[in-house]
Motif scaffolding. Structure first.
Motif, mmCIF file in Angstrom:
data_model
loop_
_atom_site.group_PDB
_atom_site.id
_atom_site.type_symbol
_atom_site.label_atom_id
_atom_site.label_comp_id
_atom_site.label_asym_id
_atom_site.label_seq_id
_atom_site.Cartn_x
_atom_site.Cartn_y
_atom_site.Cartn_z
ATOM 1 N N ARG A 1 0.788 -1.224 -0.106
ATOM 2 C CA ARG A 1 -0.116 -0.137 -0.049
ATOM 3 C C ARG A 1 0.866 1.227 -0.068
ATOM 4 N N LYS A 2 2.027 1.301 0.616
ATOM 5 C CA LYS A 2 2.945 2.208 0.891
ATOM 6 C C LYS A 2 4.205 2.176 0.116
ATOM 7 N N SER A 3 4.170 1.660 -1.220
ATOM 8 C CA SER A 3 5.296 1.485 -1.828
ATOM 9 C C SER A 3 5.950 2.713 -2.469
ATOM 10 N N SER A 4 5.247 3.829 -2.280
ATOM 11 C CA SER A 4 5.857 4.945 -2.677
ATOM 12 C C SER A 4 6.662 5.803 -1.602
ATOM 13 N N GLU A 5 6.675 5.171 -0.361
ATOM 14 C CA GLU A 5 6.848 5.672 0.769
ATOM 15 C C GLU A 5 8.397 5.012 1.296
ATOM 16 N N PHE A 6 9.468 5.941 1.328
ATOM 17 C CA PHE A 6 10.789 5.202 1.758
ATOM 18 C C PHE A 6 10.729 4.440 3.213
ATOM 19 N N TRP A 7 10.029 4.760 4.022
ATOM 20 C CA TRP A 7 10.022 4.128 5.314
ATOM 21 C C TRP A 7 9.426 2.716 5.290
ATOM 22 N N ALA A 8 8.615 2.385 4.345
ATOM 23 C CA ALA A 8 7.943 1.115 4.167
ATOM 24 C C ALA A 8 8.987 0.110 3.850
ATOM 25 N N TRP A 9 9.901 0.563 2.735
ATOM 26 C CA TRP A 9 10.930 -0.401 2.368
ATOM 27 C C TRP A 9 12.131 -0.464 3.266
ATOM 28 N N ARG A 10 12.349 0.583 3.994
ATOM 29 C CA ARG A 10 13.234 0.442 5.185
ATOM 30 C C ARG A 10 12.905 -0.416 6.134
ATOM 31 N N LEU A 11 11.657 -0.355 6.744
ATOM 32 C CA LEU A 11 11.242 -1.417 7.617
ATOM 33 C C LEU A 11 11.163 -2.811 7.229
ATOM 34 N N LEU A 12 11.186 -3.220 5.865
ATOM 35 C CA LEU A 12 11.202 -4.449 5.199
ATOM 36 C C LEU A 12 12.620 -4.671 5.144
ATOM 37 N N ALA A 13 13.383 -3.758 4.888
ATOM 38 C CA ALA A 13 15.032 -3.920 4.933
ATOM 39 C C ALA A 13 15.612 -4.479 6.394
ATOM 40 N N GLU A 14 15.033 -3.521 7.303
ATOM 41 C CA GLU A 14 15.498 -3.996 8.653
ATOM 42 C C GLU A 14 14.887 -5.191 9.134
ATOM 43 N N THR A 15 13.571 -5.792 8.685
ATOM 44 C CA THR A 15 12.932 -7.052 8.963
ATOM 45 C C THR A 15 13.718 -8.404 8.456
ATOM 46 N N LEU A 16 14.295 -7.967 7.268
ATOM 47 C CA LEU A 16 14.865 -9.120 6.582
ATOM 48 C C LEU A 16 16.350 -9.201 6.802
ATOM 49 N N ASP A 17 17.108 -8.088 7.141
ATOM 50 C CA ASP A 17 18.416 -8.059 7.501
ATOM 51 C C ASP A 17 18.931 -9.215 7.904
ATOM 52 N N ALA A 18 18.538 -9.948 9.142
ATOM 53 C CA ALA A 18 19.299 -10.888 9.795
ATOM 54 C C ALA A 18 19.160 -12.150 9.138
ATOM 55 N N THR A 19 18.141 -12.370 8.170
ATOM 56 C CA THR A 19 18.192 -13.708 7.451
ATOM 57 C C THR A 19 18.431 -13.668 5.969
#
Length: 597
Positions: free
Chosen positions: A263-281
């Protein structure tokens, strides 16, 4: 002896307090004694509010808490309104006295109040949310989010000057739950920062364990609110962050987070949160998501930290790209007047020998990887580029994509031009593919790619028509597609010079409505060996029935006199040939036209 009310009005608050204290000591259960003591304390509080004296107000609140007066709706409401006025005054100061506000609110949470929703309670919450950076965690249990009124869940809207559409403001409930969740997230993450000292890590673990109970209670409430109020778009984001901060299993977290990112694919914070979530794995996909966040078209000051992160992550594998990201961060730092220190200084030394060169191939791969992480579970759907509407002062531009339809007149999917500017550079009819999902029953396009195996306008169904004639110069071809549908096209537009009556052509037609009628445009035309439908093209054979006037019939097909004369046919002779359904302008009706024999 003067009454307590008279003493308060005269400003003799010490005398009023002494008298109220004696009365309350003698009659602690008396509602009158309790009310008069509250009257004195409210007078003290009003004086502090009038002077915007946070320290005096805090002392007054702690004294009121020590008196342990039982909650009373009327007295509580008076307290709420006074505190709302004081918070409003303090929040307007520059700089905002954050420490004083935090102390004031901490003192307020020691005062026992009832659990009834009220206007005063809600306006106090609104004032406190304007100082949300300074809210103590104890505030939430004291204020009690269960006492929100129905009005607090309603979003207000306004139309900015020059705008054509109203803007929705967050509801009080949405902001309150979001702020509370953000505080819990901060507590869960305490001490987890890279390089945090051991004592902070230990403290953070203890605080996280204490916070878990509050988080477990909040998560189902956030889920229910998101379902009941789909316009509260930030709550799913907070819920996903809570799950990530708790260390929940990745599938559970992604199930909440991915719809938010879509829904928020044009918002930078949405991609950043996904990056933070995936980073460990999955560090590689996390890097791709960090890069995708920097492409969202926001002001550079918002993505400066992301560029520094990318520079740090890429310094060994893509030093040129890392240097480019660092350069962009440096430019922003200089433009904003921020100091150059810490990680930026360190990266400057490490990347000094590498010129800033964007890694074009890697960037394309990162974009594909990031979008696959978000949209990969959705199927690709074929479309073609139908048209592009440029930006206008009163209306943003749009790209229209045409999906397949057996009916021949599919409804185009509009997508914002600003999201897919590259599509506007393609010729209309270009085959593309999209991933989309239904939002309120309508498809919302999330991802667009080229479709290499497609053909121009192939989302329109192929139809076989038959040529019925042409202009004298053969520049314009007339075709029957089906009974009732006749049209023409310029032969040169499709390289089809030399077509003759009876030739079969494959067509792709685009329909549009105008003044209650359906009009068709030929988008693709090509000669084909496929046979047209028998409703528009037939072969015939049989004995000729010759009429005295020179014309004749074979079966039900009319043969003009010039055909009979040219071939020298006689009555009863076996004749075969082809006929096409054509339009007779003189008779104003469709009829079979014999072409060859």
């Amino acid at each position: 002896m003067s009454s307590i009310l008279d003493l308060c009005r005269a400003g003799q608050l010490k005398a009023a307090f002494t008298q109220a204290e004696i009365y309350l000591t003698q009659y602690p259960a008396s509602a009158v004694a309790q009310t008069e003591m509250h009257l004195v304390m409210l007078a003290y509080l009003k004086k502090a509010v009038a002077e915007a004296d946070a320290a005096a107000a805090s002392r007054c609140l702690r004294k009121l808490a020590n008196l342990a007066l039982p909650p009373h709706p009327g007295r509580d409401e008076q307290l709420f309104w006074e505190m709302r006025a004081l918070l409003a005054a303090l929040s307007k100061r520059q700089p905002v006295p954050g420490e004083a506000i935090s102390e004031l609110l901490t003192a307020l949470t020691t005062v026992p109040v009832g659990a009834q929703p009220s206007k005063g309670r809600s306006v106090l919450l609104q004032a406190a949310l304007k100082c949300k950076e300074h809210l103590p965690l104890t505030w939430w249990a004291w204020w009690n989010l269960e006492t929100l009124r129905p009005e607090d869940f309603e979003q207000e809207s306004f139309t900015p000057n020059g705008a054509s559409k109203p803007v929705n403001l967050p509801a009080v409930a949405e902001t309150a739950y979001g702020t509370y969740a953000a505080q819990l997230i901060d507590r869960l993450q305490m001490g987890r920062q890279p390089g945090a000292p051991a004592w902070l890590q230990t403290t953070g673990q203890a605080i996280a364990a204490q916070t878990r109970v509050s988080v477990d209670a909040l998560l189902p409430r956030l889920e229910q609110l998101a379902a009941d109020y789909p316009k509260y778009s930030w709550l799913d984001y907070r819920r996903a962050k809570l799950l990530a901060a708790l260390g929940e299993d990745l599938p559970t977290t992604l199930a909440v987070l991915l719809p938010v990112v879509r829904r928020k694919s044009s918002e930078f914070w949405a991609w950043r949160l996904l990056a933070e979530t995936l980073d460990a794995t999955d560090a590689a996909t996390a890097t791709a998501c960090y890069y995708r966040a920097t492409t969202c078209g926001v002001e550079e000051k918002f993505v400066r930290s992301l560029r520094l992160q990318l520079a740090s992550r890429l310094q060994e594998v893509q030093p040129g790209e890392a240097s480019w990201q660092l350069q962009k961060a440096e430019e922003t730092t200089k433009a904003e007047g921020w100091p150059v220190r810490g990680e930026m200084l360190s990266l400057q030394g490490k990347l000094a020998q590498y010129p800033p060169v964007p890694a074009a191939d890697a960037r394309r791969q990162w974009l594909e990887t990031a979008e696959a992480a978000v949209y990969g579970d959705l199927p690709w759907q074929p479309v073609v580029l139908q048209s592009v509407r440029a930006d206008a002062p009163d209306k943003p531009g749009a790209v229209y994509l045409l999906p397949p339809s057996a009916a021949g007149s599919p409804r185009a999917l509009p997508v914002p031009l600003r999201r897919f500017k590259w599509v506007a550079k393609l010729p209309v009819g270009t085959p593309l593919q999209v991933r989309s999902e239904l939002v309120n029953g309508k498809p919302r396009v999330l991802q667009v790619q080229k479709r290499p195996a497609g053909q121009a306008w192939d989302s329109l169904p192929a139809q076989v028509g038959v040529v019925t004639g042409s202009t004298a110069d053969q520049a314009r071809i007339f075709v029957t597609v089906r009974p009732g549908l006749r049209l023409s096209f310029a032969a040169a537009d499709f390289g089809l010079m030399g077509l003759t009556a009876g030739d079969a052509v494959q067509l792709r037609l685009q329909a549009r409505e105008k003044d209650g009628s359906t009009l068709y445009s030929v988008m693709v035309a090509a000669k084909t060996t496929e046979q047209p439908d028998a409703a528009i093209h037939r072969e015939f054979a049989g004995p000729l029935r010759l009429h005295a006037k020179g014309f004749g019939f074979v079966d039900s097909f009319f043969l003009a006199p010039h055909l009979i004369t040219r071939h020298g046919w006689q009555d009863g002779e076996q004749v075969s040939g082809r006929a096409v359904l054509s339009y007779n302008k003189h008779k104003e009706k469709e009829e079979w036209q014999v072409l060859t024999t």
